[in-house]
Design an enzyme around this catalytic site. Structure first.
Site, PDB file in Angstrom:
ATOM      1  N   GLY A 291       1.865   4.028   5.068  1.00 55.15           N
ATOM      2  CA  GLY A 291       2.352   3.357   3.867  1.00 55.15           C
ATOM      3  C   GLY A 291       2.952   2.032   4.293  1.00 55.15           C
ATOM      4  O   GLY A 291       3.796   2.010   5.178  1.00 55.15           O
ATOM      5  N   SER A 292       2.532   0.930   3.717  1.00 57.40           N
ATOM      6  CA  SER A 292       2.871  -0.339   4.329  1.00 57.40           C
ATOM      7  C   SER A 292       2.475  -1.506   3.429  1.00 57.40           C
ATOM      8  O   SER A 292       2.225  -1.331   2.245  1.00 57.40           O
ATOM      9  CB  SER A 292       2.146  -0.447   5.670  1.00 57.40           C
ATOM     10  OG  SER A 292       0.818   0.043   5.528  1.00 57.40           O
ATOM     11  N   ARG A 293       2.371  -2.724   4.012  1.00 60.66           N
ATOM     12  CA  ARG A 293       1.944  -3.884   3.252  1.00 60.66           C
ATOM     13  C   ARG A 293       1.258  -4.883   4.183  1.00 60.66           C
ATOM     14  O   ARG A 293       1.397  -4.794   5.411  1.00 60.66           O
ATOM     15  CB  ARG A 293       3.130  -4.547   2.556  1.00 60.66           C
ATOM     16  CG  ARG A 293       4.115  -5.171   3.487  1.00 60.66           C
ATOM     17  CD  ARG A 293       5.379  -5.578   2.777  1.00 60.66           C
ATOM     18  NE  ARG A 293       5.395  -6.983   2.403  1.00 60.66           N
ATOM     19  CZ  ARG A 293       6.461  -7.586   1.860  1.00 60.66           C
ATOM     20  NH1 ARG A 293       7.555  -6.876   1.605  1.00 60.66           N
ATOM     21  NH2 ARG A 293       6.428  -8.856   1.559  1.00 60.66           N
TER      22      ARG A 293
ATOM     23  N   VAL B 258       2.373  -5.161   8.075  1.00 56.46           N
ATOM     24  CA  VAL B 258       3.793  -4.804   8.139  1.00 56.46           C
ATOM     25  C   VAL B 258       3.944  -3.303   7.969  1.00 56.46           C
ATOM     26  O   VAL B 258       3.484  -2.735   6.965  1.00 56.46           O
ATOM     27  CB  VAL B 258       4.600  -5.536   7.042  1.00 56.46           C
ATOM     28  CG1 VAL B 258       6.079  -5.193   7.160  1.00 56.46           C
ATOM     29  CG2 VAL B 258       4.395  -7.049   7.138  1.00 56.46           C
TER      30      VAL B 258
ATOM     31  N   MET C 245       0.839  -1.193   0.000  1.00 60.48           N
ATOM     32  CA  MET C 245       0.000   0.000   0.000  1.00 60.48           C
ATOM     33  C   MET C 245       0.877   1.246   0.000  1.00 60.48           C
ATOM     34  O   MET C 245       1.751   1.390   0.860  1.00 60.48           O
ATOM     35  CB  MET C 245      -0.894   0.021   1.249  1.00 60.48           C
ATOM     36  CG  MET C 245      -1.865  -1.131   1.339  1.00 60.48           C
ATOM     37  SD  MET C 245      -2.729  -1.177   2.948  1.00 60.48           S
ATOM     38  CE  MET C 245      -1.430  -1.888   3.975  1.00 60.48           C
TER      39      MET C 245
END
Length: 232
Positions: free
Chosen positions: A189-191, A159, A102
């Site tokens: 902002g990540s996953r 994460v 993301m």
């Protein structure tokens, strides 16, 4: 289309987690406006972005137990074997891992990839490397949910990324969760990594855009029939 449907489609809901941030951006924008018109407009643009970041749109989720649904909006960054985080207690063997990255413009509300009972939730502090890097799954701050689904154990791991400094999870251990149900959010902002039994068939490819609560990322068993859906 009714007036209610028109209004709902025109205005995307904002998740309550975003209210304090949007309010803070708004106050700073007003203060900047006292000194400079240019700074006011910059602040207004950033406030609008903040509201956009915390959007929480309605999603139409397939409810067939054979389907695994994307837990996040973004780009599929990894499809292949992976070892789940140690703290989740899923052993050291490889599972099928599907990761969705993301960026700061993605919707960051996370949704359950399958239905089932949440048997474990574990948070682990860590670094804040770029979430697109493969080693981010091992070294970054993360929060993992273990879900006992009708087709076996599935893990969804939030994460943190380079900009993200806060993982929010409002699910509870021992509770049941529906496929596509909201369980958390990551700022900014990540996953999300999904660990699945190796018997699944992946239905997405690296580089594909995924929509949380709607995109089918994997499938158990044989081809699924046209499923029923839930809307929320």
């Amino acid at each position: 289309m009714s007036l209610v449907d028109t209004v709902r489609n025109a205005f995307v809901p904002i998740h309550k987690e975003g209210y304090p941030f949007i309010g803070a951006f708004g106050v700073v924008t007003l203060l900047l406006g006292l000194f400079s018109t240019n700074l006011f407009w910059i602040g207004l643009i950033l406030t609008a972005w903040c509201a956009y970041f915390f959007r929480d749109p309605v999603r139409v989720t397939p409810t067939d137990d054979r389907l695994v649904i994307s837990p996040a909006d973004g780009v599929v960054s990894s499809v292949g074997p992976g070892i789940p985080p140690r703290e989740l207690g899923l052993g050291s063997g490889e599972m099928t891992r599907i990761s969705v990255f993301m960026n700061v413009f993605s919707c960051h509300v996370n949704r359950a990839p399958v239905r089932g009972r949440i048997t474990k939730i574990e948070h682990r502090p860590g670094k804040f490397l770029n979430a697109e890097l493969d080693k981010a799954s091992e070294e970054n701050e993360r929060n993992g949910l273990v879900i006992e689904s009708p087709n076996g154990v599935v893990a969804a791991v939030q994460v943190a990324g380079l900009v993200a400094r806060r993982i929010v999870c409002w699910a509870e251990t021992g509770g049941n969760i529906a496929i596509g149900e909201r369980f958390g959010l990551i700022r900014f902002g990540s996953r999300v990594d999904v660990f699945l039994p190796k018997t699944v068939t992946a239905r997405v490819a690296v580089g594909q855009t995924a929509v949380a609560g709607e995109t089918v990322i994997a499938e158990f068993g044989g081809p699924a029939a046209t499923p029923l859906v839930r809307i929320d």
